[in-house]
Write an enzyme that holds these catalytic residues in place. Structure first.
Site, PDB file in Angstrom:
ATOM      1  N   GLU A 177      10.273  37.683  -7.635  1.00  0.00           N
ATOM      2  CA  GLU A 177       8.596  37.595  -7.278  1.00  0.00           C
ATOM      3  C   GLU A 177       7.448  36.563  -6.495  1.00  0.00           C
ATOM      4  O   GLU A 177       7.946  35.422  -6.830  1.00  0.00           O
ATOM      5  CB  GLU A 177       8.031  38.096  -8.013  1.00  0.00           C
ATOM      6  CG  GLU A 177       6.752  39.070  -8.183  1.00  0.00           C
ATOM      7  CD  GLU A 177       6.243  40.023  -6.860  1.00  0.00           C
ATOM      8  OE1 GLU A 177       6.885  40.956  -7.269  1.00  0.00           O
ATOM      9  OE2 GLU A 177       6.010  39.924  -5.713  1.00  0.00           O
ATOM     10  N   CYS A 220       3.787  27.837 -11.855  1.00  0.00           N
ATOM     11  CA  CYS A 220       4.668  27.902 -10.690  1.00  0.00           C
ATOM     12  C   CYS A 220       4.710  27.200  -9.796  1.00  0.00           C
ATOM     13  O   CYS A 220       6.528  26.274 -10.077  1.00  0.00           O
ATOM     14  CB  CYS A 220       4.808  29.124  -9.669  1.00  0.00           C
ATOM     15  SG  CYS A 220       4.606  31.042 -10.472  1.00  0.00           S
ATOM     16  N   LYS A 233      14.487  31.703  -4.352  1.00  0.00           N
ATOM     17  CA  LYS A 233      12.710  32.106  -4.963  1.00  0.00           C
ATOM     18  C   LYS A 233      12.585  29.820  -5.240  1.00  0.00           C
ATOM     19  O   LYS A 233      11.528  29.979  -4.930  1.00  0.00           O
ATOM     20  CB  LYS A 233      13.024  32.112  -6.583  1.00  0.00           C
ATOM     21  CG  LYS A 233      11.811  32.636  -6.911  1.00  0.00           C
ATOM     22  CD  LYS A 233      10.390  32.876  -6.441  1.00  0.00           C
ATOM     23  CE  LYS A 233       9.064  32.312  -7.092  1.00  0.00           C
ATOM     24  NZ  LYS A 233       8.757  33.278  -6.494  1.00  0.00           N
TER      25      LYS A 233
HETATM   26  P1  NAD Z   1       3.176  35.114 -18.802  1.00  0.00           P
HETATM   27  O1  NAD Z   1       3.224  34.150 -19.563  1.00  0.00           O
HETATM   28  O2  NAD Z   1       1.716  35.631 -17.838  1.00  0.00           O
HETATM   29  O3  NAD Z   1       3.678  36.420 -18.865  1.00  0.00           O
HETATM   30  C1  NAD Z   1       4.806  36.102 -19.688  1.00  0.00           C
HETATM   31  C2  NAD Z   1       4.728  37.247 -20.262  1.00  0.00           C
HETATM   32  O4  NAD Z   1       5.959  38.221 -21.281  1.00  0.00           O
HETATM   33  C3  NAD Z   1       3.663  37.349 -21.563  1.00  0.00           C
HETATM   34  O5  NAD Z   1       3.427  37.601 -21.969  1.00  0.00           O
HETATM   35  C4  NAD Z   1       4.886  36.879 -23.351  1.00  0.00           C
HETATM   36  O6  NAD Z   1       4.320  37.255 -24.374  1.00  0.00           O
HETATM   37  C5  NAD Z   1       5.497  38.331 -22.646  1.00  0.00           C
HETATM   38  N1  NAD Z   1       7.281  37.290 -23.055  1.00  0.00           N
HETATM   39  C6  NAD Z   1       7.347  36.825 -23.758  1.00  0.00           C
HETATM   40  N2  NAD Z   1       9.048  37.134 -24.531  1.00  0.00           N
HETATM   41  C7  NAD Z   1       9.321  38.488 -24.857  1.00  0.00           C
HETATM   42  C8  NAD Z   1      10.028  38.890 -25.417  1.00  0.00           C
HETATM   43  N3  NAD Z   1      11.064  38.331 -25.654  1.00  0.00           N
HETATM   44  N4  NAD Z   1       9.756  39.766 -25.216  1.00  0.00           N
HETATM   45  C9  NAD Z   1       8.337  40.927 -24.851  1.00  0.00           C
HETATM   46  N5  NAD Z   1       7.761  40.185 -24.467  1.00  0.00           N
HETATM   47  C10 NAD Z   1       7.607  38.719 -23.798  1.00  0.00           C
HETATM   48  O7  NAD Z   1       3.959  34.525 -17.293  1.00  0.00           O
HETATM   49  P2  NAD Z   1       3.948  34.982 -15.403  1.00  0.00           P
HETATM   50  O8  NAD Z   1       3.404  34.474 -14.645  1.00  0.00           O
HETATM   51  O9  NAD Z   1       3.670  36.384 -15.430  1.00  0.00           O
HETATM   52  O10 NAD Z   1       5.252  34.870 -14.891  1.00  0.00           O
HETATM   53  C11 NAD Z   1       6.279  35.251 -15.441  1.00  0.00           C
HETATM   54  C12 NAD Z   1       8.041  35.338 -14.801  1.00  0.00           C
HETATM   55  O11 NAD Z   1       7.199  34.934 -13.727  1.00  0.00           O
HETATM   56  C13 NAD Z   1       8.026  33.670 -15.132  1.00  0.00           C
HETATM   57  O12 NAD Z   1       9.021  32.988 -14.786  1.00  0.00           O
HETATM   58  C14 NAD Z   1       7.168  33.171 -13.985  1.00  0.00           C
HETATM   59  O13 NAD Z   1       7.882  32.027 -13.522  1.00  0.00           O
HETATM   60  C15 NAD Z   1       7.868  34.128 -12.663  1.00  0.00           C
HETATM   61  N6  NAD Z   1       6.372  34.125 -11.279  1.00  0.00           N
HETATM   62  C16 NAD Z   1       4.920  34.003 -11.645  1.00  0.00           C
HETATM   63  C17 NAD Z   1       4.406  33.976 -11.016  1.00  0.00           C
HETATM   64  C18 NAD Z   1       2.681  33.848 -11.100  1.00  0.00           C
HETATM   65  O14 NAD Z   1       2.647  34.248  -9.804  1.00  0.00           O
HETATM   66  N7  NAD Z   1       2.436  33.544 -12.350  1.00  0.00           N
HETATM   67  C19 NAD Z   1       4.552  34.336  -9.460  1.00  0.00           C
HETATM   68  C20 NAD Z   1       6.310  34.880  -9.483  1.00  0.00           C
HETATM   69  C21 NAD Z   1       7.124  34.635 -10.191  1.00  0.00           C
HETATM   70  C1  UDX Z   2       3.090  30.309  -5.845  1.00  0.00           C
HETATM   71  C2  UDX Z   2       3.710  31.260  -4.532  1.00  0.00           C
HETATM   72  O1  UDX Z   2       2.336  30.996  -3.499  1.00  0.00           O
HETATM   73  C3  UDX Z   2       3.433  32.441  -4.685  1.00  0.00           C
HETATM   74  O2  UDX Z   2       5.085  32.792  -3.468  1.00  0.00           O
HETATM   75  C4  UDX Z   2       4.637  32.479  -5.884  1.00  0.00           C
HETATM   76  O3  UDX Z   2       5.231  33.287  -6.075  1.00  0.00           O
HETATM   77  C5  UDX Z   2       3.522  32.038  -6.906  1.00  0.00           C
HETATM   78  O4  UDX Z   2       3.571  29.919  -7.112  1.00  0.00           O
HETATM   79  P1  UDX Z   2       0.653  31.042  -6.402  1.00  0.00           P
HETATM   80  O5  UDX Z   2       0.977  29.762  -7.555  1.00  0.00           O
HETATM   81  O6  UDX Z   2       0.067  31.931  -7.538  1.00  0.00           O
HETATM   82  O7  UDX Z   2       1.387  31.290  -6.139  1.00  0.00           O
HETATM   83  O8  UDX Z   2      -0.949  30.230  -5.917  1.00  0.00           O
HETATM   84  P2  UDX Z   2      -0.336  29.472  -4.460  1.00  0.00           P
HETATM   85  O9  UDX Z   2      -1.707  30.547  -3.492  1.00  0.00           O
HETATM   86  O10 UDX Z   2       1.268  29.040  -3.590  1.00  0.00           O
HETATM   87  O11 UDX Z   2      -1.310  27.751  -4.727  1.00  0.00           O
HETATM   88  C6  UDX Z   2      -0.701  26.824  -5.581  1.00  0.00           C
HETATM   89  C7  UDX Z   2      -1.601  26.017  -5.330  1.00  0.00           C
HETATM   90  O12 UDX Z   2      -1.566  25.503  -4.702  1.00  0.00           O
HETATM   91  C8  UDX Z   2      -2.870  26.262  -5.428  1.00  0.00           C
HETATM   92  O13 UDX Z   2      -3.959  25.242  -6.697  1.00  0.00           O
HETATM   93  C9  UDX Z   2      -3.711  26.235  -4.349  1.00  0.00           C
HETATM   94  O14 UDX Z   2      -5.082  25.529  -4.538  1.00  0.00           O
HETATM   95  C10 UDX Z   2      -2.992  25.315  -3.837  1.00  0.00           C
HETATM   96  N1  UDX Z   2      -3.238  25.295  -1.933  1.00  0.00           N
HETATM   97  C11 UDX Z   2      -2.279  26.084  -1.604  1.00  0.00           C
HETATM   98  C12 UDX Z   2      -3.645  24.047  -1.686  1.00  0.00           C
HETATM   99  O15 UDX Z   2      -4.157  22.884  -2.215  1.00  0.00           O
HETATM  100  N2  UDX Z   2      -3.609  24.495  -0.477  1.00  0.00           N
HETATM  101  C13 UDX Z   2      -2.417  25.347   0.665  1.00  0.00           C
HETATM  102  O16 UDX Z   2      -2.987  24.839   1.582  1.00  0.00           O
HETATM  103  C14 UDX Z   2      -2.488  25.955  -0.146  1.00  0.00           C
END
Ligand code: NAD
Ligand code: UDX
Length: 495
Positions: free
Chosen positions: A161, A276, A220
């Site tokens: 994602e 992330c 990713k």
């Molecule tokens: P998060 O911590 O917000 O959510 C993860 C959820 O999974 C939690 O609610 C937890 O309780 C649940 N969980 C864990 N183990 C479980 C199990 N065995 N069964 C059922 N539920 C379970 O995490 P997130 O931010 O949604 O990130 C999830 C993944 O996506 C990570 O690998 C992250 O690196 C990736 N990712 C995150 C973002 C972002 O912006 N947060 C963007 C892209 C990718």
């Molecule tokens: C990031 C990636 O952008 C996204 O594609 C991936 O799936 C998850 O990780 P996120 O961490 O949610 O997303 O936010 P992002 O907008 O990337 O910002 C990350 C951090 O960088 C923030 O603290 C933001 O303030 C900082 N940032 C971003 C800067 O300091 N300068 C910039 O020009 C852009």
């Protein structure tokens, strides 16, 4: 091609919740069930107060919740019923054992794979949506093969994602690309087509990229590493600007107009935060070390080092400007989330800036429009931040309900998150209520257009990546290398 009628998503977090809400909205003929072990989170998804703040999310959820979108703690039933299962659980940095502080902890992914193997039968497409190290899907495949109890046949796909928090819904509805990696066998290619057909409900086919599984997993990590690297690059230049008289905003504009460089992700800041970037760059570093590529590992490690340096440098500048002492001084910290338009504080630079100021005995009055008081206290009470003195947070931190309260009788105002509302504050009112000389430290450069006005009001303005000639006689010596030497972090920070 397999007909997909039911989808299960394990993990109702920042990725699972929004992603599956958009899939449900775009694919009304598919029933989507998002499950989680966290009962409170599921309760919140089923309520008016969703567990995460994300612009546009509420409307999407309300348009299909109870129709073809369901949130449940009945994980087993959802796995059994589903044709396709997304694994969207967290993959945090390991805090113990081999790879501590760098490798991704895959225990939640493994738990999902084992649960699927225990319960599922027939044919399932299992999709790795979480961010994982390269070849993690091989582990899922082996666990499924070794443990299947009910004659399960399956395909494992990688579908990372790319949404960013704060813009998740627009990113999901109009993605730059969707990436799907799978086996090169006919069955693997068939599974890719099936998943692709779901996205094709709203994503143009030419934006759906298909690769082998390992390329997808590595892309990713590489994408996040490249984005983080850009921020560290411009932040390193910001340090140079502050001592030379160049303005990092002008430099970013000048280099960003070169279409080979591009103008995005060039905003100098207090350092990147979020769940992330740091995690995924460290994951990449660990992978390179484990694969005996130390030069590559060192290269990416520098992205993290510069980020830590930027946070320390900003705190040191605050302390240096405030006559080299903030002990018992009141400092208003505006913004605690890691970026605007989210309530998420994971790895927020505000946490680290707070730590450095607390180490010096400053009293912090913190305001953020979307972060709850309990979250601020919890983040700052973490042992790596509170220096093993849990009472320190209670002594030094006040969480305020509005920014004016935070600034009342403060020595300095620090902006560490770029919330739009901070541009609109009544700075005359704030100035009158602050102690003099009144300092503003703009860690996000959101007040760039207001510098002259703020100086006319009487503020001493300090901003990342720019040396501002002050009009008042209270000039300080900003020799950062000197300040940095006087101000090393006392202990290694939580990373
Ligand atoms: P998060 O911590 O917000 O959510 C993860 C959820 O999974 C939690 O609610 C937890 O309780 C649940 N969980 C864990 N183990 C479980 C199990 N065995 N069964 C059922 N539920 C379970 O995490 P997130 O931010 O949604 O990130 C999830 C993944 O996506 C990570 O690998 C992250 O690196 C990736 N990712 C995150 C973002 C972002 O912006 N947060 C963007 C892209 C990718
Ligand atoms: C990031 C990636 O952008 C996204 O594609 C991936 O799936 C998850 O990780 P996120 O961490 O949610 O997303 O936010 P992002 O907008 O990337 O910002 C990350 C951090 O960088 C923030 O603290 C933001 O303030 C900082 N940032 C971003 C800067 O300091 N300068 C910039 O020009 C852009």
């Amino acid at each position: 091609m397999a007909q997909i009628r039911k989808i299960c998503c394990i993990g109702a977090g920042y990725v699972g919740g929004p992603t599956c809400s958009v899939i449900a909205q775009m694919c009304p003929e598919i029933a989507v069930t998002v499950v989680d072990v966290n009962e409170d989170r599921i309760k919140a998804w089923n309520s008016e107060n969703l567990p995460i703040f994300e612009p546009g999310l509420q409307e999407v959820v309300e348009s299909c919740r109870g129709v073809n979108l369901f949130f449940s703690t009945d994980i087993d039933a959802a796995i059994v019923d589903a044709d396709l299962i997304f694994i969207s659980v967290n993959t945090p940095t390991k805090t113990f054992g081999i790879g501590k502080g760098r490798a991704a902890d895959l225990k939640y992914i493994e738990a999902c794979a084992r649960r699927i193997a225990d319960l599922a039968s027939g044919f399932k497409i299992v999709i790795e949506k979480s961010t994982v190290p390269v070849r993690a899907s091989e582990s899922i495949r082996r666990i499924l093969t070794a443990n299947t109890k009910c004659s399960l046949s399956f395909q494992v796909l990688s579908n990372p994602e790319f949404l960013a928090e704060g813009t998740a819904i627009t990113d999901l509805k109009n993605p730059d690309r969707v990436l799907i990696g799978g086996d090169e066998t006919p069955e693997g290619q068939q599974a890719i087509k099936t998943l692709s057909s779901i996205y094709e409900h709203w994503v143009p086919k030419n934006k759906i990229i298909t690769t082998n599984t390992w390329s997808s997993e590595l892309s990713k990590l590489a994408a996040n590493a490249f984005l983080a690297q850009r921020i560290s690059s411009i932040n390193s230049i910001s340090a140079l600007c502050e001592v030379t008289g160049a303005d990092v905003g002008e430099v970013a504009h000048a280099i960003g107009t070169d279409c080979r460089i591009g103008n995005k992700f060039l905003k100098a800041s207090v350092g990147f935060g979020g769940s992330c970037f740091q995690k995924d760059v460290l994951n990449l570093v660990y992978l390179c070390e484990a694969l005996n590529l130390p030069e590559v590992a060192n290269y990416w490690q520098q992205v993290i080092e510069i980020n830590n340096y930027q946070r320390r440098r900003f705190a040191a500048r605050i302390i240096g400007s405030l006559f080299n002492t903030v002990t018992d001084k009141k400092i208003a910290l505006l913004g605690f989330s890691f970026k605007k338009d989210t309530g998420d504080t994971r790895e927020s630079s505000s946490i680290y800036i707070s730590k450095y100021l607390m180490d010096e005995g400053a009293h912090l009055h913190i305001f953020d429009p979307k972060v709850k008081k309990e979250q601020v206290i919890q983040d700052l009470s973490h042992p790596s931040i509170s220096e093993d003195d849990p009472d320190r947070v209670l002594r030094l931190v006040t969480v305020c309900a509005d920014p004016y309260e935070a600034c009342n009788k403060a020595h300095a105002l620090v902006i560490s998150t770029e919330w739009d509302m901070f541009k609109e504050l009544d700075y005359e009112r704030i100035y009158k209520a602050m102690l003099k000389p009144a300092f503003i430290f703009d860690g996000r450069r959101i007040l760039d257009d207001l510098h002259a006005k703020l100086q006319n009001i009487g503020f001493q303005v300090e901003t990342i990546g720019k040396k501002i000639s002050q009009r008042l006689p209270f000039t300080t010596n900003h020799n950062h290398s000197k300040v940095d030497r006087q101000f090393p972090p006392t202990k290694k920070m939580k990373n």
